[in-house]
Design an enzyme around this catalytic site. Structure first.
Site, PDB file in Angstrom:
ATOM      1  N   TYR A 152      -7.890  -0.692   4.521  1.00 40.26           N
ATOM      2  CA  TYR A 152      -6.368  -0.322   3.959  1.00 40.26           C
ATOM      3  C   TYR A 152      -6.262  -1.256   2.200  1.00 40.26           C
ATOM      4  O   TYR A 152      -6.674  -0.914   1.645  1.00 40.26           O
ATOM      5  CB  TYR A 152      -5.542  -1.532   4.114  1.00 40.26           C
ATOM      6  CG  TYR A 152      -4.132  -0.940   3.418  1.00 40.26           C
ATOM      7  CD1 TYR A 152      -3.379  -0.066   3.270  1.00 40.26           C
ATOM      8  CD2 TYR A 152      -3.750  -2.664   3.629  1.00 40.26           C
ATOM      9  CE1 TYR A 152      -2.485  -0.313   2.632  1.00 40.26           C
ATOM     10  CE2 TYR A 152      -2.080  -2.666   2.399  1.00 40.26           C
ATOM     11  CZ  TYR A 152      -2.072  -1.990   1.902  1.00 40.26           C
ATOM     12  OH  TYR A 152      -0.802  -1.817   1.391  1.00 40.26           O
ATOM     13  N   ASP A 299      -5.641 -11.406  10.458  1.00 35.14           N
ATOM     14  CA  ASP A 299      -5.084 -11.622  10.207  1.00 35.14           C
ATOM     15  C   ASP A 299      -5.954 -12.876   8.913  1.00 35.14           C
ATOM     16  O   ASP A 299      -6.579 -13.924  10.112  1.00 35.14           O
ATOM     17  CB  ASP A 299      -4.002 -12.696  10.732  1.00 35.14           C
ATOM     18  CG  ASP A 299      -3.044 -11.277  10.989  1.00 35.14           C
ATOM     19  OD1 ASP A 299      -3.122 -10.754  10.161  1.00 35.14           O
ATOM     20  OD2 ASP A 299      -1.684 -12.166  12.093  1.00 35.14           O
TER      21      ASP A 299
HETATM   22  P1  NAD Z   1       6.745   3.580   3.759  1.00 34.61           P
HETATM   23  O1  NAD Z   1       5.796   3.866   4.385  1.00 34.61           O
HETATM   24  O2  NAD Z   1       7.802   3.186   4.278  1.00 34.61           O
HETATM   25  O3  NAD Z   1       6.593   4.137   2.157  1.00 34.61           O
HETATM   26  C1  NAD Z   1       5.728   5.585   2.082  1.00 34.61           C
HETATM   27  C2  NAD Z   1       6.461   6.870   1.922  1.00 34.61           C
HETATM   28  O4  NAD Z   1       4.974   7.168   1.477  1.00 34.61           O
HETATM   29  C3  NAD Z   1       6.741   7.079   2.880  1.00 34.61           C
HETATM   30  O5  NAD Z   1       7.912   8.024   2.371  1.00 34.61           O
HETATM   31  C4  NAD Z   1       6.288   8.683   3.051  1.00 34.61           C
HETATM   32  O6  NAD Z   1       6.703   9.381   4.013  1.00 34.61           O
HETATM   33  C5  NAD Z   1       5.245   8.421   2.189  1.00 34.61           C
HETATM   34  N1  NAD Z   1       3.747   9.769   1.907  1.00 34.61           N
HETATM   35  C6  NAD Z   1       2.949   9.342   2.946  1.00 34.61           C
HETATM   36  N2  NAD Z   1       1.729   9.851   2.884  1.00 34.61           N
HETATM   37  C7  NAD Z   1       2.267  10.683   2.005  1.00 34.61           C
HETATM   38  C8  NAD Z   1       1.721  11.983   1.022  1.00 34.61           C
HETATM   39  N3  NAD Z   1       0.208  11.734   1.689  1.00 34.61           N
HETATM   40  N4  NAD Z   1       1.861  12.558   0.546  1.00 34.61           N
HETATM   41  C9  NAD Z   1       3.562  12.172  -0.113  1.00 34.61           C
HETATM   42  N5  NAD Z   1       4.305  11.342   0.678  1.00 34.61           N
HETATM   43  C10 NAD Z   1       3.406  10.673   1.619  1.00 34.61           C
HETATM   44  O7  NAD Z   1       5.514   2.190   2.754  1.00 34.61           O
HETATM   45  P2  NAD Z   1       6.404   1.178   1.638  1.00 34.61           P
HETATM   46  O8  NAD Z   1       6.165  -0.330   2.196  1.00 34.61           O
HETATM   47  O9  NAD Z   1       7.760   1.383   1.020  1.00 34.61           O
HETATM   48  O10 NAD Z   1       5.134   1.075   0.951  1.00 34.61           O
HETATM   49  C11 NAD Z   1       5.005   1.695  -0.282  1.00 34.61           C
HETATM   50  C12 NAD Z   1       4.118   1.097  -0.765  1.00 34.61           C
HETATM   51  O11 NAD Z   1       3.469   0.326  -1.235  1.00 34.61           O
HETATM   52  C13 NAD Z   1       2.551   2.112  -0.169  1.00 34.61           C
HETATM   53  O12 NAD Z   1       1.441   2.648  -0.731  1.00 34.61           O
HETATM   54  C14 NAD Z   1       1.834   0.830   0.380  1.00 34.61           C
HETATM   55  O13 NAD Z   1       0.493   0.718   0.944  1.00 34.61           O
HETATM   56  C15 NAD Z   1       2.115   0.406  -0.412  1.00 34.61           C
HETATM   57  N6  NAD Z   1       2.535  -2.114  -0.509  1.00 34.61           N
HETATM   58  C16 NAD Z   1       3.488  -2.025   0.903  1.00 34.61           C
HETATM   59  C17 NAD Z   1       3.612  -3.204   0.790  1.00 34.61           C
HETATM   60  C18 NAD Z   1       4.590  -3.290   1.925  1.00 34.61           C
HETATM   61  O14 NAD Z   1       4.148  -4.752   2.866  1.00 34.61           O
HETATM   62  N7  NAD Z   1       5.142  -2.894   2.502  1.00 34.61           N
HETATM   63  C19 NAD Z   1       2.578  -4.291   1.103  1.00 34.61           C
HETATM   64  C20 NAD Z   1       1.825  -3.889  -0.559  1.00 34.61           C
HETATM   65  C21 NAD Z   1       2.283  -2.667  -1.057  1.00 34.61           C
HETATM   66  N1  UDP Z   2       3.080 -11.691  12.653  1.00 28.51           N
HETATM   67  C1  UDP Z   2       3.682 -12.809  14.104  1.00 28.51           C
HETATM   68  N2  UDP Z   2       4.210 -12.189  14.360  1.00 28.51           N
HETATM   69  C2  UDP Z   2       4.341 -10.537  14.402  1.00 28.51           C
HETATM   70  C3  UDP Z   2       4.202 -10.093  12.596  1.00 28.51           C
HETATM   71  C4  UDP Z   2       3.147 -11.158  12.164  1.00 28.51           C
HETATM   72  O1  UDP Z   2       3.564 -13.446  14.040  1.00 28.51           O
HETATM   73  O2  UDP Z   2       5.201  -9.638  15.220  1.00 28.51           O
HETATM   74  C5  UDP Z   2       2.540 -12.940  11.438  1.00 28.51           C
HETATM   75  C6  UDP Z   2       0.927 -12.349  10.827  1.00 28.51           C
HETATM   76  O3  UDP Z   2       0.187 -12.490  12.102  1.00 28.51           O
HETATM   77  C7  UDP Z   2       1.049 -13.522   9.648  1.00 28.51           C
HETATM   78  C8  UDP Z   2       2.965 -13.030   9.009  1.00 28.51           C
HETATM   79  O4  UDP Z   2       3.521 -12.863  10.517  1.00 28.51           O
HETATM   80  O5  UDP Z   2       0.774 -14.616  10.178  1.00 28.51           O
HETATM   81  C9  UDP Z   2       3.176 -12.087   8.522  1.00 28.51           C
HETATM   82  O6  UDP Z   2       2.880 -10.806   9.029  1.00 28.51           O
HETATM   83  P1  UDP Z   2       3.490  -9.133   8.330  1.00 28.51           P
HETATM   84  O7  UDP Z   2       2.321  -8.344  10.033  1.00 28.51           O
HETATM   85  O8  UDP Z   2       4.574  -9.214   8.226  1.00 28.51           O
HETATM   86  O9  UDP Z   2       2.593  -9.266   7.434  1.00 28.51           O
HETATM   87  P2  UDP Z   2       0.533  -8.649   6.486  1.00 28.51           P
HETATM   88  O10 UDP Z   2      -0.002  -9.202   7.771  1.00 28.51           O
HETATM   89  O11 UDP Z   2       0.976  -7.739   6.048  1.00 28.51           O
HETATM   90  O12 UDP Z   2       0.757 -10.561   5.641  1.00 28.51           O
END
Ligand code: NAD
Ligand code: UDP
Length: 344
Positions: A152, A299
């Site tokens: 990822y 993690d």
């Molecule tokens: P999400 O899954 O809720 O939103 C992603 C959206 O993209 C969804 O609506 C999904 O249907 C759409 N999508 C996926 N594949 C697609 C494709 N091939 N074509 C068109 N649409 C597509 O996720 P989010 O939490 O809103 O995250 C948004 C972005 O931010 C993602 O790229 C994710 O990797 C990045 N990101 C998220 C987090 C987090 O913790 N949520 C952290 C860091 C980065």
């Molecule tokens: N975590 C946890 N229980 C859960 C989900 C997450 O203890 O059911 C912990 C995880 O080990 C990390 C923190 O919560 O320390 C944040 O995890 P999350 O999956 O929300 O985000 P990311 O791993 O992407 O930072």
């Protein structure tokens, strides 16, 4: 005058909140989403909250250039793109890396090619704090060496590198935003995070336990080198993160090209899992039953941003507290126990 913005993945968790902030700021939007991990209902609610219908939806896959052509043509010239569409589950990326390279990297490549073709070279890209890997220096500044440890994060870093190369090759303006841990929801409780199946992330799991949808929270690991042994993250309210996107876009649109920015988007505060659970209990008056269990593979002990560059360059800082993250996340969960799906 507002701009016309294409939002890929605009129906998702971060995308839907960002669409609302952009509509409120007067922009016109085209959302491209295949609803792979989201629901069209989110966009209906965004328009309802904004009180205006300046949002067009193109349903389709970001990897398909004909779908992108449709998105670029549907309303007239696009001034900028925010690219959220992508996959985000670490474990799934280990189990199925090719899918991650295809959707995340190839999707971004096809999008960038369509942008060139349609003469739009202003892009905000969703990157992640996981590009830092397992760092041992805190807080994390953008200059630190990146060392992603799973597919990822590797795909996200590869897209950052592709975009840097584009900026060296032509008149592009790009911002790579490295998000820390977005949580919470819009304070109305109308839009929020709606994971399919069992949530991977702490916050939605915890709110589902609070709602009685799941019995107990498992806390993964209490032997990390942190103040209470549980993992530390930098949690940011999704509305703060959404606002960071409008500010970034406004900034980029004023920059001479080429211009490349890499910014951490976090609060700068590190909270352990137990800090979050205690904060949630204090904000809501509820009790979260939990078990301390083994560490979750993959993690890292701690991720915590240095948010100074975003403050200096954009004048943006996260404003909302842990209490607001908990209160708003809980309001969403309570009002929508099955997310956007209707209860059976
Ligand atoms: P999400 O899954 O809720 O939103 C992603 C959206 O993209 C969804 O609506 C999904 O249907 C759409 N999508 C996926 N594949 C697609 C494709 N091939 N074509 C068109 N649409 C597509 O996720 P989010 O939490 O809103 O995250 C948004 C972005 O931010 C993602 O790229 C994710 O990797 C990045 N990101 C998220 C987090 C987090 O913790 N949520 C952290 C860091 C980065
Ligand atoms: N975590 C946890 N229980 C859960 C989900 C997450 O203890 O059911 C912990 C995880 O080990 C990390 C923190 O919560 O320390 C944040 O995890 P999350 O999956 O929300 O985000 P990311 O791993 O992407 O930072």
């Amino acid at each position: 005058m507002g701009s016309r913005i294409l939002i890929t993945g605009g129906a998702g968790f971060i995308g839907s909140h960002t669409c609302l902030v952009l509509l409120d700021a007067g922009h016109e939007l085209v959302v491209l989403d295949n609803f792979d991990n989201s629901n069209p209902e989110a966009l209906k609610r965004v328009e309802e909250l904004a009180g205006r219908g300046a949002l067009s939806v193109v349903e389709g896959d970001v990897r398909q250039s004909d779908v992108l052509d449709q998105a670029f043509r549907c309303k007239g010239p696009i001034d900028g793109v925010i690219h959220f569409a992508g996959l985000k589950a670490v474990g799934e990326s280990v189990a199925d890396p090719l899918r991650y390279w295809d959707v995340n990297l190839n999707g971004s490549r096809v999008l960038a090619a369509a942008m060139e073709q349609h003469g739009c070279r202003t892009l905000v890209f969703s990157s992640t704090s996981t590009v830092y890997g397992e760092p041992d220096q805190f807080p994390l500044t953008e200059e630190l060496t990146t060392a992603p440890v799973h597919p990822y994060a590797q795909t996200k870093l590869a897209v950052e590198q592709m975009l840097q190369a584009l900026c060296r090759s032509g008149a592009w303006r790009v911002a790579c935003l490295r998000y820390f841990n977005p949580v919470g929801a819009h304070p109305s409780g109308r839009i929020g995070e709606d994971p399919l199946g069992i949530p991977n992330n702490l916050f939605p799991f915890m709110t589902q336990v609070a709602a009685g949808r799941r019995e107990r929270l498992q806390i993964f690991g209490n032997d990390y080198p942190t103040h209470d042994g549980t993992g530390i993250r930098d949690y940011i309210h999704v509305m703060d993160l959404a606002e960071a996107h409008t500010v970034t876009l406004d900034h980029l649109l004023k920059q001479p090209a080429p211009s490349i920015l890499t910014l951490n988007i976090g609060t700068g505060t590190g909270l352990s899992v137990l800090d979050v659970v205690n904060g949630f209990e204090a904000a809501t008056g509820l009790t979260i039953p939990y078990d301390l269990v083994e560490r979750r593979p993959g993690d890292v002990p701690r991720l915590q941003a240095c948010p100074e560059r975003a403050k200096t360059v954009l004048g943006w800082t996260a404003r909302r507290s842990l209490e607001e993250m908990c209160r708003d996340g809980w309001a969403w969960q309570q009002a929508n126990p099955m997310g956007y799906r209707k209860p059976a």
